[in-house]
Scaffold this motif. Structure first.
Motif, PDB file in Angstrom:
ATOM      1  N   LEU A  66      72.015  43.221  11.885  1.00  0.00           N
ATOM      2  CA  LEU A  66      71.967  44.141  10.285  1.00  0.00           C
ATOM      3  C   LEU A  66      72.279  42.862   9.283  1.00  0.00           C
ATOM      4  CD1 LEU A  66      75.407  45.930  10.294  1.00  0.00           C
ATOM      5  CD2 LEU A  66      73.022  47.227   9.692  1.00  0.00           C
ATOM      6  N   PHE A 115      72.652  50.256   4.345  1.00  0.00           N
ATOM      7  CA  PHE A 115      72.980  48.431   3.979  1.00  0.00           C
ATOM      8  C   PHE A 115      71.739  48.614   4.340  1.00  0.00           C
ATOM      9  CE2 PHE A 115      73.305  44.438   6.042  1.00  0.00           C
ATOM     10  CZ  PHE A 115      74.160  43.638   4.426  1.00  0.00           C
ATOM     11  N   ARG A 116      70.586  48.564   4.474  1.00  0.00           N
ATOM     12  CA  ARG A 116      69.142  48.165   4.090  1.00  0.00           C
ATOM     13  C   ARG A 116      69.079  48.389   2.472  1.00  0.00           C
ATOM     14  NH1 ARG A 116      68.572  48.457   9.691  1.00  0.00           N
ATOM     15  NH2 ARG A 116      67.679  50.360   9.132  1.00  0.00           N
ATOM     16  N   ALA A 176      78.347  42.546   8.353  1.00  0.00           N
ATOM     17  CA  ALA A 176      77.473  41.718   7.487  1.00  0.00           C
ATOM     18  C   ALA A 176      77.316  42.060   6.458  1.00  0.00           C
ATOM     19  CB  ALA A 176      75.795  42.880   7.895  1.00  0.00           C
ATOM     20  N   GLU A 177      77.872  42.690   5.223  1.00  0.00           N
ATOM     21  CA  GLU A 177      78.555  43.296   4.033  1.00  0.00           C
ATOM     22  C   GLU A 177      79.062  42.090   3.886  1.00  0.00           C
ATOM     23  OE1 GLU A 177      77.856  46.341   0.825  1.00  0.00           O
ATOM     24  OE2 GLU A 177      79.870  46.400   2.106  1.00  0.00           O
ATOM     25  N   LYS A 202      74.854  46.970  -8.751  1.00  0.00           N
ATOM     26  CA  LYS A 202      75.914  46.825  -8.565  1.00  0.00           C
ATOM     27  C   LYS A 202      76.118  48.051  -7.665  1.00  0.00           C
ATOM     28  CE  LYS A 202      78.387  46.283 -11.965  1.00  0.00           C
ATOM     29  NZ  LYS A 202      77.784  45.650 -13.416  1.00  0.00           N
ATOM     30  N   VAL A 203      76.264  48.040  -6.332  1.00  0.00           N
ATOM     31  CA  VAL A 203      75.746  49.251  -5.429  1.00  0.00           C
ATOM     32  C   VAL A 203      77.557  48.954  -4.735  1.00  0.00           C
ATOM     33  CG1 VAL A 203      74.462  49.991  -3.293  1.00  0.00           C
ATOM     34  CG2 VAL A 203      73.041  48.869  -5.319  1.00  0.00           C
ATOM     35  N   ASP A 204      77.892  49.908  -4.677  1.00  0.00           N
ATOM     36  CA  ASP A 204      79.018  50.599  -3.330  1.00  0.00           C
ATOM     37  C   ASP A 204      78.761  51.261  -2.534  1.00  0.00           C
ATOM     38  OD1 ASP A 204      81.759  50.940  -2.562  1.00  0.00           O
ATOM     39  OD2 ASP A 204      82.356  52.514  -4.053  1.00  0.00           O
ATOM     40  N   LEU A 205      78.410  50.139  -1.295  1.00  0.00           N
ATOM     41  CA  LEU A 205      78.195  51.386  -0.249  1.00  0.00           C
ATOM     42  C   LEU A 205      79.456  51.052   0.971  1.00  0.00           C
ATOM     43  CD1 LEU A 205      75.867  51.566   2.657  1.00  0.00           C
ATOM     44  CD2 LEU A 205      76.400  49.105   2.745  1.00  0.00           C
ATOM     45  N   ARG A 221      70.687  45.888  -3.866  1.00  0.00           N
ATOM     46  CA  ARG A 221      71.173  44.502  -4.560  1.00  0.00           C
ATOM     47  C   ARG A 221      70.094  43.894  -4.779  1.00  0.00           C
ATOM     48  NH1 ARG A 221      75.652  45.613   0.348  1.00  0.00           N
ATOM     49  NH2 ARG A 221      76.864  46.718  -0.961  1.00  0.00           N
ATOM     50  N   PRO A 234      80.704  52.361   3.866  1.00  0.00           N
ATOM     51  CA  PRO A 234      80.573  51.771   5.582  1.00  0.00           C
ATOM     52  C   PRO A 234      80.951  53.097   6.450  1.00  0.00           C
ATOM     53  CG  PRO A 234      82.396  50.557   4.748  1.00  0.00           C
ATOM     54  CD  PRO A 234      81.991  51.750   3.584  1.00  0.00           C
ATOM     55  N   LEU A 252      73.828  54.383   9.489  1.00  0.00           N
ATOM     56  CA  LEU A 252      74.578  53.385   8.556  1.00  0.00           C
ATOM     57  C   LEU A 252      73.850  52.197   7.977  1.00  0.00           C
ATOM     58  CD1 LEU A 252      78.347  52.583   9.171  1.00  0.00           C
ATOM     59  CD2 LEU A 252      77.485  52.910   6.886  1.00  0.00           C
ATOM     60  N   VAL A 271      78.492  47.314   9.581  1.00  0.00           N
ATOM     61  CA  VAL A 271      78.350  46.792   8.781  1.00  0.00           C
ATOM     62  C   VAL A 271      79.505  45.873   7.714  1.00  0.00           C
ATOM     63  CG1 VAL A 271      78.307  48.632   6.232  1.00  0.00           C
ATOM     64  CG2 VAL A 271      76.830  49.477   8.449  1.00  0.00           C
ATOM     65  N   ALA A 302      76.718  38.544   4.230  1.00  0.00           N
ATOM     66  CA  ALA A 302      75.609  38.853   3.387  1.00  0.00           C
ATOM     67  C   ALA A 302      75.997  37.899   1.873  1.00  0.00           C
ATOM     68  CB  ALA A 302      74.927  39.930   3.235  1.00  0.00           C
ATOM     69  N   GLN A 322      71.844  46.947   0.606  1.00  0.00           N
ATOM     70  CA  GLN A 322      70.630  45.149  -0.206  1.00  0.00           C
ATOM     71  C   GLN A 322      69.323  45.267  -1.133  1.00  0.00           C
ATOM     72  OE1 GLN A 322      74.092  43.811   0.876  1.00  0.00           O
ATOM     73  NE2 GLN A 322      71.910  41.966   1.302  1.00  0.00           N
ATOM     74  N   TYR A 326      78.076  43.602  -4.862  1.00  0.00           N
ATOM     75  CA  TYR A 326      77.947  44.216  -3.488  1.00  0.00           C
ATOM     76  C   TYR A 326      79.216  45.284  -3.195  1.00  0.00           C
ATOM     77  CZ  TYR A 326      75.224  41.109  -0.807  1.00  0.00           C
ATOM     78  OH  TYR A 326      74.344  40.452   0.073  1.00  0.00           O
TER      79      TYR A 326
END
Lengths: 465, 465
Positions: free
Chosen positions: A288, B390-391, A175-176, B402-405, B397, B407, B386, A172, A179, B394, A37
């Motif tokens: 989300l 986020f979707r 939600a993150e 490894k995802v650095d969203l 992921r 925000p 956003l 977000v 999740a 996800q 994440y």
């Protein structure tokens, strides 16, 4: 040397291999999810300046904080002044150590043990400004210390496992963290948990709409929180016993209705700007989370209060059947992180209750079977063959196997017994010389041992993994 | 709230993500090797009873120990009595807190912070008798605290990384800890280190054969230890300045010879029973290590003294070129572990200097490139998108990335800049609506961005990992 009592301090425990393997497994699963994440690791010192910690956790927190003795001349001076303090009528040593009424403790102590992971995070944000990204996503898994009365599942040293996003007001973020927390628990094998969500402004709106006085808000929250346990009549009784008048109590319970769904609450709070906004934010988080693993577990719960003044927005809590208390929780707390920097810094996080997760997983036997145990125990039958056993162990290690070489001679039966106690699946004993044979025995199979040429032991064990 | 100084306490550090990723990597390599060698994890509380720690580390250790303030009435009583202490002529507050001459500190403190991992191990062996195997092989990687004067690379909170075998006198144990330590360093990329081996009884035999008085043994050891640095004449000078007569000094330097190989020492000590046995034990360890990774690095060094009274048998130390001090060391210490149980318990271990290993690896850039960093940073160009970002995060992921969203909305250039600062290799920004496009940019390739259909982003990124 003199014999001393070998127990660890009250409320603390030694973590022996069996327990620690489980703990490492759980931490690694959580860490892996957090990293996926995009959360970054952070660790802070176990000791903090006393002034960093004091006054941040209320009077009770100051009392429960472990404080570290000053050293050298400052301690000598401190004792002198603390004694004066005691001699004065009305002087309190074990009292408030906050800013307005310092007791004598700050005279004697200059450091404290970390009490949670949130105040250190706030300090880090202030100390490393400019070095951290403007939105900082971190996880932190470290022990904290509280001089609480020890009890079942309550320790003076325990791990916290926090994930927080600092610097963003976007839903977000909510939600993150929801999740991520859901995915941690799901991966660990939890299937029955509920991730309850509510909003502090929604609670406030309900209380205002019921015309309960603001100074009774905490009382009202405590009462609402009990709806599940004591029912509607019980809540009214609780509200009344906490000095809330009958009309307000009745209005509040009517607002909640029989089954306080989000749409019902929405209707009730349509004319309350703060309440309507809170509903919209919960809905945004829910939308989300649709399609994420959190969707399955998340449910709105108008009665979730989640402690006192700390939170400012959405709040979450994870509960499982048959466990009093929660497996974790969190929420948005926009007023806290700026305490050291003097700036407004929004933040939202989730704290997983590692110790409780371990208790439930233990009770329900939720761990994988092997769990980092050695693959094989090796020993010679005769002491003289120890070097040969060592060479065999090295060869197996070179093949990637986890090998517990026992550095003494074993009778095969004793070695099997040892392996059974340690839950090691395979056993090899060997006798060099005329026969030069390795004998192999595995748990769970028929008890017949088999002789395996030395050079094939690794292949055989790998094939059985 | 009031602004407080946000720095961590003197001599401690916050471990930010960049450093912590390196630290985790090193610890995981070490842990993996230790487990392959059949060592079991152990963790003990950060706080120990003061009586457990006091008097175990000499007077200096007692001084450098962080002590934890008593709580409640015991503290009030303690302050009263400590003040009396101070008032008496000759009373010392900051003095010895051992058993024979307790200062006032035990009146004020009942706990101390862990000072090393060896005394806690000894306590665990006594506290959990019967629950641990008779030969207990454990590793322990935890911080310790010492109120030392902070300096370059010297901290008040630092990690120790110990591996020990308790309950066996076999030389296989020495071989095993040396092989394990060598393998840890080798796997981390160290190629130039020396694993020096010597034996306390060999040093004693040399000193006895040179007819140096037993009470001058420590002085002689300090002098011998300097041979590398000051040469033969320097050692003689050092011995003389420490009150050892010229004849004894000459005899000792003659015994060592120009290049004190094990065979030369063996010859010199042929008639000294303890010396000959020590030589035999070193040879046994060397023979066992032949064919292991330790063989390449191990060399006998008659001048290795390794601290004071602690050790009883073989001793080891790892040195690298261009680094004063060692990367770790250890040896056999048969008299220590029984201190709490009152039994004789043989033991042998190796301690890796985690902080120093990290310093050298940092200087020589010995870390793998990716090191647990996020695979990709994701952000929308417009705040409205956003939820779509986020979707996408996800989805990625779910594919194990490894995802650095981030925000918030980012301009592509700014997002690239962020990713460069964070050493994240890939960047995805997206714009939903009419175009519904995800754009992708990777570090190190030509700066041209490419548009990738949303559903193919994961495939593309995985192909680039």
């Amino acid at each position: 040397m003199a014999k001393a009592k070998p127990q660890p301090p009250k409320g603390t425990r030694d973590r022996l291999p069996e327990e620690l393997r489980k703990r490492h497994y759980v931490v690694e699963v959580i860490r892996e999810v957090f990293q996926r994440y995009g959360f970054e690791p952070l660790e802070t010192p176990a000791i903090e300046r006393l002034e960093t910690l004091s006054g941040k956790y209320g009077e009770e927190g100051d009392q429960l904080m472990f404080k570290v003795l000053r050293r050298g001349q400052p301690l000598v001076d401190g004792v002198r002044r603390a004694a004066q303090h005691l001699a004065e009528p009305g002087a309190v040593l074990e009292g408030r150590s906050g800013e307005t009424a310092p007791g004598a403790e700050p005279l004697l102590a200059d450091l404290g043990l970390r009490y949670d992971l949130t105040v250190p995070l706030a300090r880090v944000i202030a100390a490393h400004q400019g070095k951290l990204p403007t939105v900082f996503k971190r996880y932190q898994i470290q022990p904290v210390w509280r001089a609480d009365t020890p009890g079942r599942g309550r320790f003076r040293e325990f791990y916290q496992c926090d994930v927080d996003v600092v610097g963003s007001t976007s839903e977000v973020v909510e939600a993150e963290v929801c999740a991520a927390a859901s995915e941690c628990l799901d991966r660990l094998g939890f299937r029955e948990f509920a991730l309850r969500i509510n909003h502090r402004a929604l609670l406030r709106a309900l209380i205002e709409t019921a015309r309960i006085a603001p100074e009774r808000e905490t009382d009202a929250l405590v009462a609402i929180d009990k709806l599940d346990k004591v029912g509607r009549d019980g809540v009214v009784q609780e509200l009344r016993s906490r000095g809330i008048d009958a009309d307000s109590a009745a209005r509040l319970i009517t607002l909640l209705g029989e089954d306080p769904s989000l749409s019902r609450i929405h209707e009730q709070l349509r004319d309350h700007a703060g309440g309507a906004q809170a509903v919209a934010q919960i809905e945004a988080v829910q939308q989300l989370c649709a399609g994420t693993i959190a969707e399955k577990y998340m449910r709105f719960d108008a009665t979730l209060a989640r402690g006192l003044g700390y939170y400012t927005g959405c709040i979450f809590e994870v509960t499982v059947p048959d466990l009093a208390g929660s497996l974790g929780g969190g929420g948005r707390y926009d007023g806290l992180i700026g305490m050291f920097s003097g700036k407004d810094v929004p933040a939202c996080g989730f704290s997983l209750g590692l110790e409780r997760i371990l208790v439930v997983m233990d009770e329900q036997n939720m761990y994988p079977e092997t769990l980092g145990r050695p693959d094989v125990a090796v020993a010679p039958i005769k002491e003289n063959d120890l070097p040969a056993a060592f060479r065999l162990a090295q060869r197996l290690r070179g093949e990637g196997l986890k090998v517990d070489l026992r550095p003494k001679a074993f009778k095969p039966g004793k070695l099997r017994q040892y392996a059974e106690q340690q839950a090691i699946s395979s056993v090899v004993w060997l006798e060099v010389g005329a026969t030069d044979k390795a004998s192999l025995w595995r748990q769970g199979e028929d008890a017949t041992e088999r002789d395996v040429p030395l050079e094939l032991v690794a292949d055989y064990l790998r094939s059985k993994r």
